[in-house]
Design a protein around this motif. Sequence first.
Motif, PDB file in Angstrom:
ATOM      1  N   MET A 141       0.828  -1.182   0.000  1.00  0.00           N
ATOM      2  CA  MET A 141       0.000   0.000   0.000  1.00  0.00           C
ATOM      3  C   MET A 141       0.880   1.256   0.000  1.00  0.00           C
ATOM      4  N   ALA A 142       1.906   1.257   0.839  1.00  0.00           N
ATOM      5  CA  ALA A 142       2.797   2.415   0.919  1.00  0.00           C
ATOM      6  C   ALA A 142       3.577   2.599  -0.376  1.00  0.00           C
ATOM      7  N   LYS A 143       4.051   1.473  -0.963  1.00  0.00           N
ATOM      8  CA  LYS A 143       4.803   1.582  -2.215  1.00  0.00           C
ATOM      9  C   LYS A 143       3.941   2.214  -3.300  1.00  0.00           C
ATOM     10  N   ASN A 144       2.685   1.838  -3.381  1.00  0.00           N
ATOM     11  CA  ASN A 144       1.784   2.412  -4.379  1.00  0.00           C
ATOM     12  C   ASN A 144       1.508   3.885  -4.095  1.00  0.00           C
ATOM     13  N   LEU A 145       1.330   4.222  -2.822  1.00  0.00           N
ATOM     14  CA  LEU A 145       1.039   5.598  -2.439  1.00  0.00           C
ATOM     15  C   LEU A 145       2.171   6.547  -2.829  1.00  0.00           C
ATOM     16  N   TYR A 146       3.413   6.087  -2.670  1.00  0.00           N
ATOM     17  CA  TYR A 146       4.568   6.936  -2.935  1.00  0.00           C
ATOM     18  C   TYR A 146       5.234   6.659  -4.280  1.00  0.00           C
ATOM     19  N   ALA A 147       4.617   5.870  -5.115  1.00  0.00           N
ATOM     20  CA  ALA A 147       5.182   5.567  -6.433  1.00  0.00           C
ATOM     21  C   ALA A 147       5.435   6.868  -7.196  1.00  0.00           C
ATOM     22  N   GLY A 148       6.649   7.012  -7.727  1.00  0.00           N
ATOM     23  CA  GLY A 148       6.997   8.178  -8.522  1.00  0.00           C
ATOM     24  C   GLY A 148       7.428   9.396  -7.723  1.00  0.00           C
ATOM     25  N   ILE A 149       7.381   9.308  -6.397  1.00  0.00           N
ATOM     26  CA  ILE A 149       7.802  10.437  -5.568  1.00  0.00           C
ATOM     27  C   ILE A 149       9.213  10.165  -5.062  1.00  0.00           C
TER      28      ILE A 149
END
Length: 173
Positions: free
Chosen positions: A1-9
């Motif tokens: 969930m965290a990896k998806n939330l911060y993807a590209g940041i």
Amino acid sequence: MAKNLYAGIPLGMHMLSGEEIHTPGTALHIVHVGGNSSVCDLYFRHPEEYEAAVDEIAATLSHVPELYRRRTAMAKWACDRVHEAGGMAILAHPCWCPLHYNVTLEFADILFNEKIFDAFELLNGIQTKFNNMHLALWQEQCAKGNGLPVVGSTDSHKHDSHTGVFGRRFTLV
């Protein structure tokens, strides 16, 4: 969930997937970090295959006392699956339970001797007393030639604000 939330940041740190493995029939906790699939899903979806594989491994562990043979086989099965998934297997907080250990010192000694783990969770967000017990265990194992790289973690299992745990569990290094 965290990896998806911060993807590209650009965060300036790497995020790894992980899970805490509790194989059925043992109180041992294993942290699986960095793998590309879930080990827990394997024993939940295929319990008969898991049991058969553990029995097969246990048959090769005649050097392990009978009391700990099956539990050692469960740990070996889990660590082997972690490695197949491309992850690291971390022996997690064997001294965390108040009034007793979730892993006896005799069993911890066997686990270190078997050399199936990649690292040892020396510090976590529980209590200083238990972290000190982990430190003593690790130092004893290093003296026996069973040293492992160490890690620290928050041991925070929940991500929602309703439990009151997230944000209260932390590790200072």
